[in-house]
Motif scaffolding. Structure first.
Motif, PDB file in Angstrom:
ATOM      1  N   ARG A  57     -26.343  22.961  65.972  1.00 20.54           N
ATOM      2  CA  ARG A  57     -26.212  24.347  66.415  1.00 20.54           C
ATOM      3  C   ARG A  57     -25.075  24.965  65.612  1.00 20.54           C
ATOM      4  NH1 ARG A  57     -26.246  24.012  71.879  1.00 20.54           N
ATOM      5  NH2 ARG A  57     -24.149  23.131  71.838  1.00 20.54           N
ATOM      6  N   ILE A  58     -25.323  26.142  65.076  1.00 18.64           N
ATOM      7  CA  ILE A  58     -24.337  26.824  64.241  1.00 18.64           C
ATOM      8  C   ILE A  58     -24.026  28.186  64.846  1.00 18.64           C
ATOM      9  CG2 ILE A  58     -23.879  27.778  61.951  1.00 18.64           C
ATOM     10  CD1 ILE A  58     -25.946  25.709  60.887  1.00 18.64           C
ATOM     11  N   LYS A  59     -22.741  28.455  65.079  1.00 16.68           N
ATOM     12  CA  LYS A  59     -22.312  29.789  65.509  1.00 16.68           C
ATOM     13  C   LYS A  59     -22.367  30.695  64.283  1.00 16.68           C
ATOM     14  CE  LYS A  59     -19.270  28.129  69.129  1.00 16.68           C
ATOM     15  NZ  LYS A  59     -17.878  28.004  69.570  1.00 16.68           N
ATOM     16  N   ILE A  60     -22.995  31.845  64.433  1.00 16.87           N
ATOM     17  CA  ILE A  60     -23.174  32.769  63.317  1.00 16.87           C
ATOM     18  C   ILE A  60     -21.853  33.509  63.056  1.00 16.87           C
ATOM     19  CG2 ILE A  60     -24.537  34.681  62.393  1.00 16.87           C
ATOM     20  CD1 ILE A  60     -26.150  32.082  62.980  1.00 16.87           C
ATOM     21  N   PRO A  61     -21.280  33.330  61.849  1.00 17.86           N
ATOM     22  CA  PRO A  61     -20.007  33.987  61.532  1.00 17.86           C
ATOM     23  C   PRO A  61     -20.128  35.521  61.602  1.00 17.86           C
ATOM     24  CG  PRO A  61     -20.581  32.358  59.851  1.00 17.86           C
ATOM     25  CD  PRO A  61     -21.771  32.515  60.748  1.00 17.86           C
ATOM     26  N   GLY A  62     -19.137  36.150  62.178  1.00 17.91           N
ATOM     27  CA  GLY A  62     -19.094  37.602  62.249  1.00 17.91           C
ATOM     28  C   GLY A  62     -19.910  38.203  63.382  1.00 17.91           C
ATOM     29  N   LEU A  63     -20.666  37.366  64.119  1.00 14.71           N
ATOM     30  CA  LEU A  63     -21.476  37.852  65.241  1.00 14.71           C
ATOM     31  C   LEU A  63     -21.115  37.038  66.488  1.00 14.71           C
ATOM     32  CD1 LEU A  63     -24.889  38.144  63.368  1.00 14.71           C
ATOM     33  CD2 LEU A  63     -23.379  40.028  64.024  1.00 14.71           C
ATOM     34  N   ASP A  88     -22.036  22.264  65.761  1.00 14.82           N
ATOM     35  CA  ASP A  88     -22.173  21.165  66.710  1.00 14.82           C
ATOM     36  C   ASP A  88     -23.355  20.295  66.308  1.00 14.82           C
ATOM     37  OD1 ASP A  88     -20.154  22.289  68.228  1.00 14.82           O
ATOM     38  OD2 ASP A  88     -21.511  23.199  69.677  1.00 14.82           O
ATOM     39  N   VAL A  89     -23.232  18.985  66.496  1.00 17.33           N
ATOM     40  CA  VAL A  89     -24.338  18.047  66.345  1.00 17.33           C
ATOM     41  C   VAL A  89     -24.737  17.629  67.749  1.00 17.33           C
ATOM     42  CG1 VAL A  89     -25.050  15.799  65.470  1.00 17.33           C
ATOM     43  CG2 VAL A  89     -23.581  17.263  64.083  1.00 17.33           C
ATOM     44  N   VAL A 132     -21.339  16.996  69.878  1.00 18.05           N
ATOM     45  CA  VAL A 132     -20.105  16.707  69.156  1.00 18.05           C
ATOM     46  C   VAL A 132     -19.822  17.864  68.208  1.00 18.05           C
ATOM     47  CG1 VAL A 132     -18.912  15.132  67.590  1.00 18.05           C
ATOM     48  CG2 VAL A 132     -20.518  14.222  69.280  1.00 18.05           C
ATOM     49  N   ARG A 133     -18.655  18.474  68.358  1.00 18.86           N
ATOM     50  CA  ARG A 133     -18.245  19.572  67.480  1.00 18.86           C
ATOM     51  C   ARG A 133     -17.698  18.963  66.193  1.00 18.86           C
ATOM     52  NH1 ARG A 133     -16.454  24.309  70.291  1.00 18.86           N
ATOM     53  NH2 ARG A 133     -18.681  24.504  70.217  1.00 18.86           N
ATOM     54  N   VAL A 134     -18.382  19.213  65.064  1.00 24.51           N
ATOM     55  CA  VAL A 134     -17.958  18.651  63.781  1.00 24.51           C
ATOM     56  C   VAL A 134     -17.193  19.663  62.932  1.00 24.51           C
ATOM     57  CG1 VAL A 134     -19.764  16.897  63.723  1.00 24.51           C
ATOM     58  CG2 VAL A 134     -20.203  19.142  62.705  1.00 24.51           C
TER      59      VAL A 134
END
Length: 188
Positions: free
Chosen positions: A147-153, A117-118, A110-112
């Protein structure tokens, strides 16, 4: 005896055949291998190199909800846990084993937030030569994480989470903590 330690380190690749971004469902092939970095005597490692492949089916049911089903096969050397076999008057009955296995899993994502994402997963490892013959050889585990998308990368993400075994099978933990990093290549 209670113990903890780092398990085997693994590496996997995910190759999309059908992308769920382009349609309501996806299909991918996931080859993987592990290196024996964990301690097999404390049940946090396989004791040898392993490898296999999974097929992943996933679908998007709403803009922010994705579900997946994985089915795969793990190739590994046969291992019988010490002290689990029985000797009778007519011969020896094998003990609890780990050998080639069928892998099965269900997942919900689930994209929060646009970059968070959870995740919830249920996974099982099923001894291939005797599926479901003994509970100790068919562990079931539930895990959750984020899961966390790394900002700027672009393409880089990190995951952290934990879980526990639902059954008391070998390889089914009282609790498990995990972390990982992933990079998604854009091959277009």
């Amino acid at each position: 005896e209670n113990d903890m330690g780092m398990g085997d380190i693994g590496l996997m690749g995910k190759f999309r055949i059908l992308n769920p971004e382009d349609r309501d469902f996806g299909l991918a092939v996931i080859p993987f291998f592990t290196a024996p970095t964990g301690d097999e005597n404390h049940f946090v490692g396989q004791g040898n190199f392993t490898g296999g492949v999974k097929i992943a089916f996933d679908g998007r049911f709403a803009e922010i909800v994705q579900a997946a089903f994985n089915l795969g096969y793990l190739f590994k050397d046969n291992f019988e846990f010490p002290g689990t076999g029985t000797v009778t008057a007519t011969g020896r009955i094998p003990g609890t084993e780990r050998d080639d296995s069928i892998l099965a899993g269900l997942g919900l994502n689930v994209r929060v937030h646009e970059s968070v994402d959870v995740i919830l997963e249920v996974n099982s490892i099923i001894l291939a030569k005797a599926p479901f013959a003994r509970e100790a050889e068919t562990p079931l585990e539930v895990d959750g994480g984020t899961r966390i998308k790394i900002p700027g990368l672009p393409g880089l993400s990190a995951a952290v989470g934990g879980g526990a075994g639902v059954t008391s099978g070998f390889g089914s933990p009282r609790f498990r903590l995990f972390f990982g990093a992933a990079y998604a290549f854009d091959l277009d």
